[in-house]
Enzyme design. Structure first.
Site, PDB file in Angstrom:
ATOM      1  N   ARG A 111     101.553 113.601  61.252  1.00 42.53           N
ATOM      2  CA  ARG A 111     101.199 112.602  62.280  1.00 42.53           C
ATOM      3  C   ARG A 111      99.682 112.519  62.294  1.00 42.53           C
ATOM      4  O   ARG A 111      99.000 113.509  62.565  1.00 42.53           O
ATOM      5  CB  ARG A 111     101.735 113.019  63.649  1.00 42.53           C
ATOM      6  N   HIS A 138     105.513 103.765  62.320  1.00 38.31           N
ATOM      7  CA  HIS A 138     106.265 104.899  62.874  1.00 38.31           C
ATOM      8  C   HIS A 138     107.710 104.808  62.327  1.00 38.31           C
ATOM      9  O   HIS A 138     108.653 104.560  63.086  1.00 38.31           O
ATOM     10  CB  HIS A 138     106.225 104.848  64.406  1.00 38.31           C
ATOM     11  N   GLN A 141     110.862 106.721  63.837  1.00 35.05           N
ATOM     12  CA  GLN A 141     111.350 106.225  65.124  1.00 35.05           C
ATOM     13  C   GLN A 141     112.267 105.020  64.925  1.00 35.05           C
ATOM     14  O   GLN A 141     113.321 104.924  65.560  1.00 35.05           O
ATOM     15  CB  GLN A 141     110.167 105.851  66.022  1.00 35.05           C
ATOM     16  N   ASP A 227     106.952  99.459  74.179  1.00 34.12           N
ATOM     17  CA  ASP A 227     106.234 100.718  73.932  1.00 34.12           C
ATOM     18  C   ASP A 227     105.033 100.738  74.867  1.00 34.12           C
ATOM     19  O   ASP A 227     104.719  99.715  75.518  1.00 34.12           O
ATOM     20  CB  ASP A 227     105.801 100.742  72.449  1.00 34.12           C
ATOM     21  N   CYS A 267     110.524 104.061  72.561  1.00 34.58           N
ATOM     22  CA  CYS A 267     110.401 105.274  71.744  1.00 34.58           C
ATOM     23  C   CYS A 267     110.000 106.492  72.570  1.00 34.58           C
ATOM     24  O   CYS A 267     110.208 107.625  72.145  1.00 34.58           O
ATOM     25  CB  CYS A 267     109.433 105.049  70.586  1.00 34.58           C
ATOM     26  N   ARG A 295     116.490 111.001  66.925  1.00 35.62           N
ATOM     27  CA  ARG A 295     115.377 111.338  66.029  1.00 35.62           C
ATOM     28  C   ARG A 295     115.759 112.549  65.189  1.00 35.62           C
ATOM     29  O   ARG A 295     115.511 112.597  63.979  1.00 35.62           O
ATOM     30  CB  ARG A 295     114.107 111.651  66.840  1.00 35.62           C
TER      31      ARG A 295
HETATM   32  N1  NVA Z   1     102.726 103.495  69.829  1.00 35.20           N
HETATM   33  C1  NVA Z   1     102.723 104.829  70.389  1.00 35.20           C
HETATM   34  C2  NVA Z   1     103.982 105.546  70.011  1.00 35.20           C
HETATM   35  C3  NVA Z   1     104.086 106.942  70.565  1.00 35.20           C
HETATM   36  C4  NVA Z   1     105.305 107.653  70.070  1.00 35.20           C
HETATM   37  C5  NVA Z   1     101.493 105.578  69.872  1.00 35.20           C
HETATM   38  O1  NVA Z   1     101.146 105.407  68.697  1.00 35.20           O
HETATM   39  O2  NVA Z   1     100.896 106.323  70.646  1.00 35.20           O
HETATM   40  N1   CP Z   2     108.554 108.809  70.121  1.00 32.97           N
HETATM   41  C1   CP Z   2     107.743 109.784  69.675  1.00 32.97           C
HETATM   42  O1   CP Z   2     107.326 109.811  68.510  1.00 32.97           O
HETATM   43  O2   CP Z   2     107.480 110.740  70.605  1.00 32.97           O
HETATM   44  P1   CP Z   2     106.398 111.903  70.508  1.00 32.97           P
HETATM   45  O3   CP Z   2     105.046 111.276  70.550  1.00 32.97           O
HETATM   46  O4   CP Z   2     106.685 112.771  71.703  1.00 32.97           O
HETATM   47  O5   CP Z   2     106.607 112.659  69.217  1.00 32.97           O
END
Ligand code: NVA
Ligand code: CP
Length: 312
Positions: A111, A138, A141, A227, A267, A295
């Site tokens: 990540r 992502h 997800q 989101d 998500c 997930r």
């Molecule tokens: N769009 C959000 C998703 C978090 C799981 C982010 O990138 O923070």
């Molecule tokens: N939806 C998702 O990726 O959650 P986290 O940021 O908690 O991993």
């Protein structure tokens, strides 16, 4: 350990797999989920033991727990690294980190911020690399979201998914999924926060439709999804975004314009009263908890596929 000369399959974007591979993965995830629910051991990574390295440059709850629990359930092991507690935070080149880490583990989940960073890691890795979220995409997800839709409603082909809110990593990934799996995304974002079909590599413009009014995007949709207004890495824009996104809150009125049996997904993490009302996320059309649990099941299927290929 996967040899350097072998072809390695990475999962960096949703479009990295074919529709046929997704059909296999969804069946496999259902099989793996059944095993989990029946409390039956399923440990394809026990002998020889397989190790997953998870690298987090941003915060996580679901991604961490789902990958870590999933890997242990499959009989493997996990190494957890963050920017703060590894040399990544002290500017060791990503390419060098990839060379080293991939000599010691069997699969890597990352990540991070720019997609270019995960691509650089993957191109120097001896083992498969999975995108656990970047600024741009992502895919894990959306894999879970589509699996959840199929569980609840059957095939997503020909259906309409309404995306309400930021044209972010989730939205771009939905576009890729729509093109590949044959459904349509109705997108509504405030101006200045549009989706990026060029970045997503969309070649069929018919797979998405843009609406100024989020209510119009939701009209007749089989799934309404949103989101956070401010994704990780964009916190400095928080106040400006709060003002810009005010009309993009999925509430009961908006849900009423969708199909009567439309699902709601998010998500997570969610902010009740911002991108979604409490009535919707905690209401009868919401499947967010199944979505989160899934997930783990889909990622177990994905890791099995990347490491062991097709088993059935
Ligand atoms: N769009 C959000 C998703 C978090 C799981 C982010 O990138 O923070
Ligand atoms: N939806 C998702 O990726 O959650 P986290 O940021 O908690 O991993």
């Amino acid at each position: 350990m996967t040899g350097a000369a072998m072809t390695i399959s990475h999962y960096l974007q949703f479009k990295d797999l074919s529709a046929d591979s997704y059909a296999y993965l969804f069946e496999r995830a259902a099989f793996i989920k059944r095993k989990f629910k029946a409390v039956e051991k399923y440990q394809p990574f026990a002998d020889p033991d397989r190790t997953l390295a998870m690298i987090f440059e941003k915060a996580s709850t679901r991604t961490r727990v789902s990958f870590e629990a999933g890997m242990y359930q499959m009989g493997g092991s996990v190494v957890h690294l963050t920017t703060g507690d590894s040399q990544l935070g002290r500017a060791e080149p990503i390419e060098d980190s990839a060379r080293v880490i991939s000599r010691m583990v069997d699969i890597v989940m990352i990540r991070t911020f720019e997609q270019s960073k995960i691509e650089a890691f993957a191109s120097h890795s001896r083992v498969p690399v999975i995108n656990g979220l970047t600024n741009e995409f992502h895919p894990c997800q959306i894999l879970a979201d589509i699996f959840t839709f199929i569980e609840q409603r059957g095939s997503i082909q020909g259906k309409v998914v309404a995306w309400v809110g930021d044209g972010n990593n989730m939205a771009n990934t939905w576009l890729q999924a729509a093109e590949l799996l044959g459904f349509t995304v109705h997108v509504s974002t405030p101006s200045g926060y549009e989706v990026d079909p060029v970045l997503a590599g969309i070649t069929n413009p018919g797979c998405y439709k843009v609406f100024k009014d989020p209510r119009e995007a939701c009209a007749g949709a089989h799934l309404v999804t949103t989101d956070v207004w401010t994704s990780m890495g964009y916190e400095a824009e928080n106040e400006v975004r709060r003002a810009a996104f005010k009309r993009w809150c999925v509430d009961e009125d908006m849900m009423r314009t969708a199909q009567p049996d439309a699902l709601f997904m998010h998500c997570l993490p969610a902010h009740r009263g911002e991108e979604v009302s409490a009535e919707v996320i905690d209401g009868p059309q919401s499947v967010v908890w199944d979505e989160a649990e899934n997930r783990m099941h889909v990622q177990k299927a994905l890791m099995e596929y990347l490491l062991l290929g097709r088993l059935a």
